[in-house]
Design an enzyme around this catalytic site. Structure first.
Site, short mmCIF file in Angstrom:
data_model
loop_
_atom_site.label_atom_id
_atom_site.label_comp_id
_atom_site.label_asym_id
_atom_site.label_seq_id
_atom_site.Cartn_x
_atom_site.Cartn_y
_atom_site.Cartn_z
N TYR A 33 0.83 -1.21 0.00
CA TYR A 33 0.00 0.00 0.00
C TYR A 33 0.86 1.25 0.00
CZ TYR A 33 0.95 0.81 4.99
OH TYR A 33 1.57 1.07 6.18
N LYS A 148 6.59 -1.82 1.72
CA LYS A 148 5.42 -1.25 2.40
C LYS A 148 4.26 -2.23 2.27
CE LYS A 148 3.21 3.20 3.28
NZ LYS A 148 3.48 3.21 4.72
N GLU A 181 12.41 2.67 13.76
CA GLU A 181 11.57 3.80 13.32
C GLU A 181 10.30 3.83 14.17
OE1 GLU A 181 10.29 3.05 9.23
OE2 GLU A 181 10.48 0.91 9.58
N LEU A 206 11.42 1.24 6.62
CA LEU A 206 10.76 1.69 5.39
C LEU A 206 11.51 2.90 4.85
CD1 LEU A 206 8.02 1.16 3.79
CD2 LEU A 206 7.27 3.27 4.88
N1 PDD Z 1 3.15 5.11 7.29
N2 PDD Z 1 7.88 3.98 8.70
C1 PDD Z 1 6.75 3.25 8.73
C2 PDD Z 1 6.79 1.91 9.39
C3 PDD Z 1 5.56 3.77 8.18
O1 PDD Z 1 4.44 3.04 8.20
C4 PDD Z 1 5.57 5.05 7.59
C5 PDD Z 1 4.37 5.67 6.95
C6 PDD Z 1 6.78 5.77 7.58
C7 PDD Z 1 6.90 7.13 6.94
O2 PDD Z 1 6.95 7.01 5.54
P1 PDD Z 1 6.40 8.16 4.62
O3 PDD Z 1 7.14 9.39 4.96
O4 PDD Z 1 6.69 7.67 3.26
O5 PDD Z 1 4.92 8.31 4.90
C8 PDD Z 1 7.92 5.20 8.13
C9 PDD Z 1 1.95 5.54 6.61
C10 PDD Z 1 1.69 7.01 6.70
C11 PDD Z 1 0.81 4.68 7.06
O6 PDD Z 1 1.03 3.49 7.19
O7 PDD Z 1 -0.30 5.19 7.26
#
Ligand code: PDD
Length: 286
Positions: A33, A148, A181, A206
């Site tokens: 996703y 992801k 993270e 990620l």
């Molecule tokens: N999550 N690390 C993890 C485990 C994440 O699920 C996310 C983002 C990030 C930040 O990545 P980005 O800057 O590309 O959004 C880091 C999204 C927002 C979610 O699962 O809703």
């Protein structure tokens, strides 16, 4: 007005946005996703999200039903049909619906595509002013966190544990006390010399789109970016601890496990990075 979803090529009202019970996303979490922000009706960091979606799909062997141009067209269409100005687009692709529950890939199924939008204030975020509390939790995820993927049980449990303790986000830590993270955010710290310390990309985290943009912006302003693993202890000693994600942008952390980070107030680096990021996001929106 009911929101409009995009399911396998069709725009449908929310009530009709249904997926077969035998979809492998539902059975196995067998899918990937993306979540991207929308401001002024435009997509934020689109290129990074499109590239990451393509990579995630390739890594798990799902045909990409939304290459860049198709993804852009679909996202724009969905934003326009919903009249969305500020909020997010969610994109999910699973391996598809089968008739049997077999772990191995089915011979001939088409990926399932589901997209929807949510309205939400992104720029005006009280958490950016107040800062947030985080709680450390063990990182219980699998070894391909660079993908992801769905199957977010570990993150669900991490966020729940953090929120049950009164924190906003979970800061996940591996067996060696090294920070990976947030449960749905990337983490970085600012040391006493004003350097940014951030875990390098690998299978352990990620590749955050916001992280990439923020690091590039910081470097272009002359900030030293030290890409190395850092421990929970270093977070406790840091001048600032910062979270980044597509929907939260840049958030200052004011408390870690009940103890203040820095002087316990949102710091200047987080404020500056947030401002730079919002300007960059708007300037590069599609
Ligand atoms: N999550 N690390 C993890 C485990 C994440 O699920 C996310 C983002 C990030 C930040 O990545 P980005 O800057 O590309 O959004 C880091 C999204 C927002 C979610 O699962 O809703």
């Amino acid at each position: 007005m009911s929101s409009i979803f995009y399911i396998n090529g069709n725009l449908v009202p929310a009530e009709q946005a249904v997926i077969p019970a035998m979809d492998r996303g539902f059975l196995f979490g067998d899918g990937v996703y993306e979540v991207m922000a929308v401001m002024d009706g435009l997509l934020i960091e689109f290129e990074r999200h499109a590239a990451r979606l393509a990579r995630s799909l390739a890594e798990v062997g799902i045909r990409n039903p939304l290459p860049r141009d198709a993804l852009l067209a679909r996202c724009r269409e969905l934003v326009r049909h919903n009249g969305l100005r500020e909020g997010s687009v969610y994109v999910q692709v699973t391996r598809g619906a089968d008739t049997k529950r077999d772990f191995a890939f089915p011979a001939a199924v088409e990926p399932t595509v589901m997209m929807y939008v949510s309205e939400r204030a992104l720029r005006a975020n009280p958490l950016a002013e107040s800062g947030v509390r985080v709680a450390s939790v063990p990182d219980m995820r699998w070894q391909r966190r660079d993908i992801k993927s769905l199957s977010l049980m570990a993150q669900v449990l991490a966020k729940q544990a953090a929120q049950a303790s009164g924190a906003f986000e979970a800061l996940m830590v591996d067996q060696d006390g090294v920070v990976t993270e947030g449960s749905s955010s990337s983490a970085l710290l600012v040391d006493a010399q004003g350097r940014i310390v951030v875990r390098p990309l690998s299978n352990d985290i990620l590749p955050g789109c916001t992280r990439a943009a923020v690091l590039a912006l910081a470097a272009s302003r002359g900030t030293v970016v030290d890409e190395r693993a850092f421990t929970l202890d270093e977070c406790r000693q840091a001048s600032e601890l910062v979270l980044t994600s597509s929907l939260q942008f840049v958030l200052p952390v004011i408390e870690l496990d009940g103890r203040p980070v820095g002087d316990g107030r949102p710091g200047p680096a987080a404020r500056e990075l947030r401002q730079l990021y919002v300007e960059h996001a708007l300037a590069s929106a599609l």
